[in-house]
Design a protein around this motif. Structure first.
Motif, PDB file in Angstrom:
ATOM      1  N   MET A 251       0.829  -1.204   0.000  1.00 59.92           N
ATOM      2  CA  MET A 251       0.000   0.000   0.000  1.00 59.92           C
ATOM      3  C   MET A 251       0.865   1.256   0.000  1.00 59.92           C
ATOM      4  N   SER A 252       1.968   1.215   0.705  1.00 53.49           N
ATOM      5  CA  SER A 252       2.867   2.368   0.732  1.00 53.49           C
ATOM      6  C   SER A 252       3.405   2.674  -0.654  1.00 53.49           C
ATOM      7  N   VAL A 253       3.671   1.651  -1.425  1.00 58.22           N
ATOM      8  CA  VAL A 253       4.199   1.830  -2.777  1.00 58.22           C
ATOM      9  C   VAL A 253       3.076   2.132  -3.774  1.00 58.22           C
ATOM     10  N   GLY A 254       2.016   1.340  -3.734  1.00 59.81           N
ATOM     11  CA  GLY A 254       0.962   1.439  -4.734  1.00 59.81           C
ATOM     12  C   GLY A 254       0.057   2.645  -4.593  1.00 59.81           C
ATOM     13  N   SER A 255       0.004   3.233  -3.410  1.00 58.99           N
ATOM     14  CA  SER A 255      -0.923   4.351  -3.186  1.00 58.99           C
ATOM     15  C   SER A 255      -0.656   5.544  -4.083  1.00 58.99           C
ATOM     16  N   ILE A 256       0.560   5.694  -4.553  1.00 58.30           N
ATOM     17  CA  ILE A 256       0.867   6.833  -5.428  1.00 58.30           C
ATOM     18  C   ILE A 256       0.032   6.781  -6.705  1.00 58.30           C
ATOM     19  N   ALA A 257      -0.360   5.587  -7.134  1.00 62.38           N
ATOM     20  CA  ALA A 257      -1.208   5.470  -8.327  1.00 62.38           C
ATOM     21  C   ALA A 257      -2.579   6.082  -8.086  1.00 62.38           C
ATOM     22  N   LEU A 258      -3.056   6.057  -6.840  1.00 63.51           N
ATOM     23  CA  LEU A 258      -4.353   6.642  -6.525  1.00 63.51           C
ATOM     24  C   LEU A 258      -4.376   8.130  -6.846  1.00 63.51           C
ATOM     25  N   TYR A 259      -3.236   8.775  -6.680  1.00 62.87           N
ATOM     26  CA  TYR A 259      -3.128  10.191  -7.018  1.00 62.87           C
ATOM     27  C   TYR A 259      -2.802  10.396  -8.495  1.00 62.87           C
ATOM     28  N   MET A 260      -1.899   9.603  -9.018  1.00 65.67           N
ATOM     29  CA  MET A 260      -1.405   9.841 -10.375  1.00 65.67           C
ATOM     30  C   MET A 260      -2.511   9.799 -11.431  1.00 65.67           C
ATOM     31  N   VAL A 261      -3.497   8.928 -11.269  1.00 64.84           N
ATOM     32  CA  VAL A 261      -4.542   8.817 -12.281  1.00 64.84           C
ATOM     33  C   VAL A 261      -5.512   9.989 -12.261  1.00 64.84           C
ATOM     34  N   GLN A 262      -5.509  10.754 -11.192  1.00 67.63           N
ATOM     35  CA  GLN A 262      -6.424  11.885 -11.111  1.00 67.63           C
ATOM     36  C   GLN A 262      -5.735  13.152 -10.613  1.00 67.63           C
ATOM     37  N   SER A 263      -4.453  13.276 -10.881  1.00 64.22           N
ATOM     38  CA  SER A 263      -3.680  14.412 -10.368  1.00 64.22           C
ATOM     39  C   SER A 263      -4.195  15.746 -10.900  1.00 64.22           C
ATOM     40  N   ARG A 264      -4.579  15.792 -12.156  1.00 63.62           N
ATOM     41  CA  ARG A 264      -5.080  17.058 -12.703  1.00 63.62           C
ATOM     42  C   ARG A 264      -6.405  17.465 -12.068  1.00 63.62           C
ATOM     43  N   GLU A 265      -7.230  16.489 -11.771  1.00 65.94           N
ATOM     44  CA  GLU A 265      -8.549  16.781 -11.224  1.00 65.94           C
ATOM     45  C   GLU A 265      -8.521  17.065  -9.725  1.00 65.94           C
ATOM     46  N   THR A 266      -7.621  16.440  -8.988  1.00 63.88           N
ATOM     47  CA  THR A 266      -7.602  16.605  -7.530  1.00 63.88           C
ATOM     48  C   THR A 266      -6.593  17.626  -7.046  1.00 63.88           C
ATOM     49  N   GLY A 267      -5.577  17.916  -7.840  1.00 62.93           N
ATOM     50  CA  GLY A 267      -4.606  18.945  -7.497  1.00 62.93           C
ATOM     51  C   GLY A 267      -3.853  18.693  -6.205  1.00 62.93           C
ATOM     52  N   ILE A 268      -3.600  19.775  -5.489  1.00 59.45           N
ATOM     53  CA  ILE A 268      -2.786  19.711  -4.276  1.00 59.45           C
ATOM     54  C   ILE A 268      -3.499  18.944  -3.159  1.00 59.45           C
ATOM     55  N   LEU A 269      -4.823  19.046  -3.083  1.00 65.33           N
ATOM     56  CA  LEU A 269      -5.544  18.294  -2.051  1.00 65.33           C
ATOM     57  C   LEU A 269      -5.433  16.791  -2.283  1.00 65.33           C
ATOM     58  N   GLY A 270      -5.458  16.374  -3.534  1.00 63.49           N
ATOM     59  CA  GLY A 270      -5.262  14.961  -3.849  1.00 63.49           C
ATOM     60  C   GLY A 270      -3.876  14.497  -3.466  1.00 63.49           C
ATOM     61  N   PHE A 271      -2.883  15.352  -3.716  1.00 66.52           N
ATOM     62  CA  PHE A 271      -1.515  15.014  -3.353  1.00 66.52           C
ATOM     63  C   PHE A 271      -1.363  14.910  -1.835  1.00 66.52           C
ATOM     64  N   ILE A 272      -1.926  15.870  -1.112  1.00 63.96           N
ATOM     65  CA  ILE A 272      -1.841  15.859   0.349  1.00 63.96           C
ATOM     66  C   ILE A 272      -2.517  14.617   0.911  1.00 63.96           C
ATOM     67  N   SER A 273      -3.696  14.280   0.378  1.00 64.04           N
ATOM     68  CA  SER A 273      -4.413  13.103   0.882  1.00 64.04           C
ATOM     69  C   SER A 273      -3.621  11.824   0.627  1.00 64.04           C
ATOM     70  N   THR A 274      -3.049  11.707  -0.554  1.00 60.48           N
ATOM     71  CA  THR A 274      -2.267  10.512  -0.880  1.00 60.48           C
ATOM     72  C   THR A 274      -0.993  10.452  -0.039  1.00 60.48           C
ATOM     73  N   LEU A 275      -0.351  11.579   0.150  1.00 64.75           N
ATOM     74  CA  LEU A 275       0.846  11.614   0.993  1.00 64.75           C
ATOM     75  C   LEU A 275       0.510  11.203   2.426  1.00 64.75           C
ATOM     76  N   ALA A 276      -0.624  11.671   2.939  1.00 64.48           N
ATOM     77  CA  ALA A 276      -1.046  11.296   4.294  1.00 64.48           C
ATOM     78  C   ALA A 276      -1.321   9.794   4.378  1.00 64.48           C
ATOM     79  N   ILE A 277      -1.957   9.242   3.351  1.00 61.44           N
ATOM     80  CA  ILE A 277      -2.224   7.801   3.318  1.00 61.44           C
ATOM     81  C   ILE A 277      -0.909   7.020   3.301  1.00 61.44           C
TER      82      ILE A 277
END
Length: 189
Positions: free
Chosen positions: A49-75
């Motif tokens: 999960m620590s490795v794969g979670s970055i994909a959760l952000y990468m597929v929607q990075s344009r749509e989620t922006g900085i909040l998506g990045f922060i949420s994924t980093l927290a996860i």
């Protein structure tokens, strides 16, 4: 290997991580909470999960922006902290030393805040982004709500946690994402 293929493979890692996390529930029911079998599934799941979670952000990075990045980093931070806690249970005698210590308490707090806070924020931005099917965001909320099930040792939480990763990982692996993030079934570069 291009970025789209890397994202797809990270999605597969999310899928496998979810299956490993779900494996904690039956092993906990059979061998008991904090059994070697349950913790082995948990340790494998945490690493994946620590490795794969970055994909959760990468597929929607344009749509989620900085909040998506922060949420994924927290996860990811939550998963890394949980990995450290689970690892200590495999060290003979260390569990007794670590139990009740300040560093263990801080690690647990950071892990829980990262996982719970990151997952809640992730579910909100994912629902708003409309990249994943809506049920993926709902699975993340269900996972958080399962914390409150009145079951001893909360044995089913791991099942719902894993299910949310299986859902997201499957969507990434097979390319079941909305046209805003994909073109003809492929990720936009």
């Amino acid at each position: 290997m291009n970025v789209n293929r890397v994202i797809q493979w990270l999605g597969l890692i999310c899928l496998i991580a979810g299956i490993a996390r779900m494996g904690m529930t039956p092993t906990s029911l059979i061998w008991g909470t904090d059994s070697v079998q349950e913790l082995t599934f948990g340790f494998i799941a945490c690493i994946l999960m620590s490795v794969g979670s970055i994909a959760l952000y990468m597929v929607q990075s344009r749509e989620t922006g900085i909040l998506g990045f922060i949420s994924t980093l927290a996860i990811i931070v939550g998963n890394v902290m949980t990995t450290a806690l689970v690892f200590t249970s495999f060290l003979p005698g260390f569990q007794e030393i670590a139990e009740g210590s300040a560093i263990t308490g801080i690690t647990q707090m950071i892990g829980m805040i990262g996982m719970a806070g990151g997952t809640l924020l992730y579910a909100i931005v994912t629902f708003r982004a409309k990249v994943f099917p809506r049920w993926v965001a709902v699975l993340h909320v269900v996972m958080l709500l399962s914390i409150f099930l009145p079951i001893e040792d909360n044995k089913y939480f791991a099942f719902f946690w894993g299910l949310s990763y299986v859902g997201a990982g499957l969507c990434i692996w097979i390319g079941k994402l909305t046209p805003r993030s994909v073109e003809g079934g492929k990720f936009a570069a």
